[in-house]
Design a protein around this motif. Structure first.
Motif, PDB file in Angstrom:
ATOM      1  N   ARG A 179     -16.472 -27.172  -6.881  1.00 36.22           N
ATOM      2  CA  ARG A 179     -17.887 -27.004  -6.532  1.00 36.22           C
ATOM      3  C   ARG A 179     -18.242 -25.540  -6.690  1.00 36.22           C
ATOM      4  O   ARG A 179     -17.519 -24.686  -6.177  1.00 36.22           O
ATOM      5  CB  ARG A 179     -18.158 -27.425  -5.080  1.00 36.22           C
ATOM      6  N   GLU A 181     -19.694 -23.273  -5.278  1.00 35.15           N
ATOM      7  CA  GLU A 181     -20.237 -22.876  -3.976  1.00 35.15           C
ATOM      8  C   GLU A 181     -20.926 -21.518  -4.084  1.00 35.15           C
ATOM      9  O   GLU A 181     -20.390 -20.589  -4.694  1.00 35.15           O
ATOM     10  CB  GLU A 181     -19.101 -22.759  -2.945  1.00 35.15           C
ATOM     11  N   VAL A 188      -9.286 -19.688   2.472  1.00 36.19           N
ATOM     12  CA  VAL A 188      -9.370 -20.905   1.671  1.00 36.19           C
ATOM     13  C   VAL A 188     -10.196 -22.000   2.344  1.00 36.19           C
ATOM     14  O   VAL A 188     -10.183 -23.152   1.914  1.00 36.19           O
ATOM     15  CB  VAL A 188      -7.980 -21.445   1.260  1.00 36.19           C
ATOM     16  N   PHE A 189     -10.941 -21.627   3.398  1.00 34.58           N
ATOM     17  CA  PHE A 189     -11.816 -22.617   4.039  1.00 34.58           C
ATOM     18  C   PHE A 189     -12.819 -23.157   3.021  1.00 34.58           C
ATOM     19  O   PHE A 189     -13.008 -24.355   2.901  1.00 34.58           O
ATOM     20  CB  PHE A 189     -12.565 -21.987   5.219  1.00 34.58           C
ATOM     21  N   ARG A 190     -13.459 -22.271   2.301  1.00 35.39           N
ATOM     22  CA  ARG A 190     -14.425 -22.690   1.287  1.00 35.39           C
ATOM     23  C   ARG A 190     -14.141 -21.951  -0.004  1.00 35.39           C
ATOM     24  O   ARG A 190     -14.315 -20.739  -0.105  1.00 35.39           O
ATOM     25  CB  ARG A 190     -15.856 -22.408   1.760  1.00 35.39           C
ATOM     26  N   THR A 191     -13.655 -22.701  -0.998  1.00 41.36           N
ATOM     27  CA  THR A 191     -13.370 -22.122  -2.303  1.00 41.36           C
ATOM     28  C   THR A 191     -14.052 -22.976  -3.358  1.00 41.36           C
ATOM     29  O   THR A 191     -14.520 -24.078  -3.059  1.00 41.36           O
ATOM     30  CB  THR A 191     -11.845 -22.103  -2.568  1.00 41.36           C
ATOM     31  N   PHE A 194     -10.691 -26.581  -5.034  1.00 38.54           N
ATOM     32  CA  PHE A 194      -9.976 -26.929  -3.815  1.00 38.54           C
ATOM     33  C   PHE A 194      -9.373 -28.313  -3.969  1.00 38.54           C
ATOM     34  O   PHE A 194      -9.540 -28.964  -4.997  1.00 38.54           O
ATOM     35  CB  PHE A 194     -10.905 -26.861  -2.595  1.00 38.54           C
ATOM     36  N   GLN A 196      -8.729 -32.191  -2.358  1.00 40.84           N
ATOM     37  CA  GLN A 196      -9.181 -33.189  -1.384  1.00 40.84           C
ATOM     38  C   GLN A 196      -8.183 -34.325  -1.222  1.00 40.84           C
ATOM     39  O   GLN A 196      -7.349 -34.580  -2.101  1.00 40.84           O
ATOM     40  CB  GLN A 196     -10.510 -33.789  -1.850  1.00 40.84           C
ATOM     41  N   GLU A 263     -15.851 -27.969   9.749  1.00 40.28           N
ATOM     42  CA  GLU A 263     -15.426 -29.320   9.363  1.00 40.28           C
ATOM     43  C   GLU A 263     -14.036 -29.337   8.719  1.00 40.28           C
ATOM     44  O   GLU A 263     -13.743 -28.519   7.858  1.00 40.28           O
ATOM     45  CB  GLU A 263     -16.463 -29.874   8.380  1.00 40.28           C
ATOM     46  N   LEU A 264     -13.216 -30.283   9.141  1.00 38.04           N
ATOM     47  CA  LEU A 264     -11.945 -30.537   8.469  1.00 38.04           C
ATOM     48  C   LEU A 264     -12.060 -31.762   7.569  1.00 38.04           C
ATOM     49  O   LEU A 264     -11.409 -31.873   6.541  1.00 38.04           O
ATOM     50  CB  LEU A 264     -10.842 -30.842   9.490  1.00 38.04           C
ATOM     51  N   GLU A 265     -12.872 -32.689   8.041  1.00 35.80           N
ATOM     52  CA  GLU A 265     -12.924 -33.982   7.361  1.00 35.80           C
ATOM     53  C   GLU A 265     -14.207 -34.689   7.753  1.00 35.80           C
ATOM     54  O   GLU A 265     -14.646 -34.579   8.901  1.00 35.80           O
ATOM     55  CB  GLU A 265     -11.706 -34.798   7.832  1.00 35.80           C
ATOM     56  N   GLY A 266     -14.795 -35.397   6.809  1.00 32.40           N
ATOM     57  CA  GLY A 266     -15.959 -36.215   7.132  1.00 32.40           C
ATOM     58  C   GLY A 266     -15.605 -37.681   7.004  1.00 32.40           C
ATOM     59  O   GLY A 266     -14.952 -38.068   6.034  1.00 32.40           O
ATOM     60  N   ALA A 305     -12.852 -38.408   4.216  1.00 33.33           N
ATOM     61  CA  ALA A 305     -12.676 -37.416   3.149  1.00 33.33           C
ATOM     62  C   ALA A 305     -12.222 -36.097   3.753  1.00 33.33           C
ATOM     63  O   ALA A 305     -12.976 -35.438   4.467  1.00 33.33           O
ATOM     64  CB  ALA A 305     -13.982 -37.220   2.394  1.00 33.33           C
ATOM     65  N   ALA A 306     -10.974 -35.723   3.450  1.00 33.89           N
ATOM     66  CA  ALA A 306     -10.404 -34.505   4.046  1.00 33.89           C
ATOM     67  C   ALA A 306     -10.113 -33.493   2.947  1.00 33.89           C
ATOM     68  O   ALA A 306     -10.063 -33.831   1.765  1.00 33.89           O
ATOM     69  CB  ALA A 306      -9.124 -34.847   4.790  1.00 33.89           C
ATOM     70  N   GLY A 307      -9.892 -32.254   3.330  1.00 33.59           N
ATOM     71  CA  GLY A 307      -9.539 -31.218   2.371  1.00 33.59           C
ATOM     72  C   GLY A 307      -8.092 -30.796   2.587  1.00 33.59           C
ATOM     73  O   GLY A 307      -7.716 -30.420   3.695  1.00 33.59           O
ATOM     74  N   ARG A 310      -8.021 -26.749   2.897  1.00 35.97           N
ATOM     75  CA  ARG A 310      -8.633 -26.329   4.152  1.00 35.97           C
ATOM     76  C   ARG A 310      -7.753 -26.742   5.335  1.00 35.97           C
ATOM     77  O   ARG A 310      -7.588 -25.999   6.298  1.00 35.97           O
ATOM     78  CB  ARG A 310     -10.025 -26.958   4.275  1.00 35.97           C
TER      79      ARG A 310
HETATM   80  P1  ATP Z   1     -19.137 -28.442   3.824  1.00 35.96           P
HETATM   81  O1  ATP Z   1     -20.255 -28.939   4.715  1.00 35.96           O
HETATM   82  O2  ATP Z   1     -18.102 -27.615   4.519  1.00 35.96           O
HETATM   83  O3  ATP Z   1     -19.622 -27.846   2.529  1.00 35.96           O
HETATM   84  P2  ATP Z   1     -18.966 -31.090   2.844  1.00 35.96           P
HETATM   85  O4  ATP Z   1     -19.524 -31.855   4.004  1.00 35.96           O
HETATM   86  O5  ATP Z   1     -19.781 -30.839   1.660  1.00 35.96           O
HETATM   87  O6  ATP Z   1     -18.323 -29.728   3.392  1.00 35.96           O
HETATM   88  P3  ATP Z   1     -17.343 -33.214   1.904  1.00 35.96           P
HETATM   89  O7  ATP Z   1     -18.116 -33.429   0.676  1.00 35.96           O
HETATM   90  O8  ATP Z   1     -17.477 -34.182   3.026  1.00 35.96           O
HETATM   91  O9  ATP Z   1     -17.592 -31.730   2.431  1.00 35.96           O
HETATM   92  O10 ATP Z   1     -15.823 -33.038   1.506  1.00 35.96           O
HETATM   93  C1  ATP Z   1     -14.758 -33.514   2.303  1.00 35.96           C
HETATM   94  C2  ATP Z   1     -13.800 -32.421   2.663  1.00 35.96           C
HETATM   95  O11 ATP Z   1     -13.412 -31.663   1.529  1.00 35.96           O
HETATM   96  C3  ATP Z   1     -14.346 -31.379   3.640  1.00 35.96           C
HETATM   97  O12 ATP Z   1     -14.268 -31.835   4.953  1.00 35.96           O
HETATM   98  C4  ATP Z   1     -13.406 -30.218   3.405  1.00 35.96           C
HETATM   99  O13 ATP Z   1     -12.190 -30.360   4.117  1.00 35.96           O
HETATM  100  C5  ATP Z   1     -13.125 -30.326   1.937  1.00 35.96           C
HETATM  101  N1  ATP Z   1     -14.004 -29.396   1.203  1.00 35.96           N
HETATM  102  C6  ATP Z   1     -15.276 -29.600   0.791  1.00 35.96           C
HETATM  103  N2  ATP Z   1     -15.754 -28.517   0.148  1.00 35.96           N
HETATM  104  C7  ATP Z   1     -14.755 -27.605   0.139  1.00 35.96           C
HETATM  105  C8  ATP Z   1     -14.624 -26.289  -0.383  1.00 35.96           C
HETATM  106  N3  ATP Z   1     -15.610 -25.703  -1.058  1.00 35.96           N
HETATM  107  N4  ATP Z   1     -13.446 -25.640  -0.184  1.00 35.96           N
HETATM  108  C9  ATP Z   1     -12.421 -26.213   0.480  1.00 35.96           C
HETATM  109  N5  ATP Z   1     -12.485 -27.456   0.984  1.00 35.96           N
HETATM  110  C10 ATP Z   1     -13.630 -28.158   0.820  1.00 35.96           C
END
Ligand code: ATP
Length: 436
Positions: A179, A181, A188-191, A194, A196, A263-266, A305-307, A310
């Motif tokens: 993505r 971003e 590495v929280f948001r890269t 990444f 999934q 967020e860790l997972e949705g 959906a987990a990362g 992350r």
């Molecule tokens: P965020 O709100 O943090 O952008 P998201 O709700 O868009 O996340 P999802 O599309 O639900 O994220 O993706 C599922 C999982 O994938 C997230 O919970 C996270 O663990 C991981 N993830 C999503 N985007 C990233 C990212 N840019 N870098 C690292 N991990 C990610």
């Protein structure tokens, strides 16, 4: 610990978990490489997820789908539309760009402090676009997937046919997603690149709510089982205005990061949105037909959906601690043994020719069973500290008595307890201690 984040980032660099990418060229925009220890730990995170989601169930099968995919997929899924775009504003004064929904004050630039200098917001699609083949024309456009989920929907009919599964059943996949971003960060929280770990779980439409509850609970417990304190976690249902275009209900598993809850997972109820979209766009039937009863329906989908990347960082943050041993501060990663890069380290007491052959023999016995480190440099105390710092649950010391009694000492990372064990019983003993 105020600088927990800094400590973990430093540890990752110093010990070879995670390096900034292309560092010799000054790094590359929040991309990271997983080093010798990071690669072991990331594999363990994947493995723990796979074990609980696929191996220990008879209703889930695996998939590894392509990362490159044609625009048609993303038109049908909604990712090429407004649903997967962030609103971006640019400051006319300092030319920095910001996500509108991340601004505390919609009028003030967080970089230079100017007010009233933002451009009109424009939608910025998060997908990486590329071209397949030698000609960079419009019909050669492809996208790097921004999530692994669509691969499961595209293969729904293939998997029904080849596995003879019937709802409720799931398809699981681990893999890279991309993505673009606008504001990557927090290590590495948001890269932008990444990894999934996603499950699409297909159920009869009426059973959607029941399975949603089930997966929320299962997924929350997975993190607890792997050692994260429940008070550092919460399950947060989305407000109506946060829900994605397809969702009839989403909850996030969140962790209390040093920078706040994240967020860790949705876990989302995607209803029959995706299968219906792809059926309409492709002209293929994407439904379940029960030959025995004649029943036919489009299943509803629950998606945890987990990362992976992350989550790996989260396990490191949760495991990092410092305590005092023999008057010295030690850093210790209290990782669950399933996540630890090395399960055991073999440490000959001294680097003497007399000990090396036996120590190497012990190493060879362990290597075919566990990921094992070997270290014969520096004092034994220093070597214990080094293993503590990377989370190795057990050290095995080979000393001069070992030559006589054919026994070694096992030292426990957390209790610091030491026990003497015959070399012949070592694999069994370690296996007992490592199996949970
Ligand atoms: P965020 O709100 O943090 O952008 P998201 O709700 O868009 O996340 P999802 O599309 O639900 O994220 O993706 C599922 C999982 O994938 C997230 O919970 C996270 O663990 C991981 N993830 C999503 N985007 C990233 C990212 N840019 N870098 C690292 N991990 C990610």
């Amino acid at each position: 610990m105020a600088d927990l984040m800094e400590n973990v980032v430093n540890l990752c660099k110093r010990r070879g978990f995670i390096f900034p990418s292309a560092e010799i060229y000054g790094g590359f925009r929040s991309t990271y490489d997983y080093g010798p220890l990071g690669v072991l730990m990331l594999r363990n995170v994947r493995e723990a997820w796979w074990k609980s989601m696929v191996q220990c169930r008879d209703d889930v099968v695996g998939l590894e789908a392509a990362i490159l995919s044609p625009p048609a997929v993303w038109e049908a899924s909604g990712h090429l539309g407004a649903g997967f775009a962030d609103l971006l504003v640019e400051c006319r004064s300092c030319n920095t760009r910001h996500r509108q929904d991340h601004l505390d004050d919609p009028d003030k630039c967080p970089s230079c402090g100017s007010t009233g200098t933002f451009t009109e917001p424009r939608a910025f699609n998060l997908m990486f676009k590329t071209h397949v083949g030698p000609v960079a024309s419009e019909d050669a456009v492809a996208y790097l997937r921004p999530e692994t989920a669509q691969g499961m929907f595209l293969n729904f009919a293939n998997i029904l046919q080849t596995t003879r599964k019937k709802p409720p059943f799931g398809i699981a996949q681990i893999g890279k997603s991309f993505r673009n971003e606008i504001t990557p960060g927090n290590f590495v929280f948001r890269t932008r690149e990444f990894e999934q770990m996603e499950l699409e779980y297909f159920v009869p439409p009426d059973d959607g709510p029941k399975w949603y509850e089930y997966w929320c609970e299962q997924r929350f417990n997975w993190y607890v089982d792997l050692g994260i304190a429940p008070e550092k976690l919460r399950l947060r249902p989305h407000d109506a205005d946060e829900l994605s275009h397809y969702s009839a209900g989403t909850s996030d598993v969140e962790f209390e990061f040093p920078f706040g809850w994240g967020e860790l997972e949705g876990i989302a109820q995607r209803t029959d949105y995706d299968l219906k979209q792809h059926a309409a766009a492709s002209g293929e039937k994407l439904e379940y037909f029960d030959q025995a009863t004649g029943e036919r329906y489009v299943p509803f989908v629950i998606e945890p959906a987990a990362g992976a990347t992350r989550t790996m960082m989260t396990f490191l943050l949760a495991a990092y601690s410092e305590d005092e041993v023999e008057g010295e501060t030690r850093t210790v990663l209290r990782l669950d043994p399933r996540l630890a890069p090395y399960k055991v380290a073999v440490l000959p007491l001294s680097k003497k020719d007399t000990l090396t052959p036996l120590a190497r023999e012990v190493l060879a016995r362990l290597q075919s069973n566990f990921m094992t480190d070997y270290d014969e440099t520096q004092s034994i105390g220093r070597r214990y500290r080094r293993q503590d710092e990377i989370g190795t649950p057990f050290c095995v010391t080979v000393d001069f008595d070992s030559l006589e009694d054919k026994a070694v000492t096992i030292r426990d990372r957390d209790s610091l307890e030491q026990v003497r064990v015959p070399i012949d019983a070592l694999v069994t003993e370690l296996r007992d201690r490592l199996t949970v």
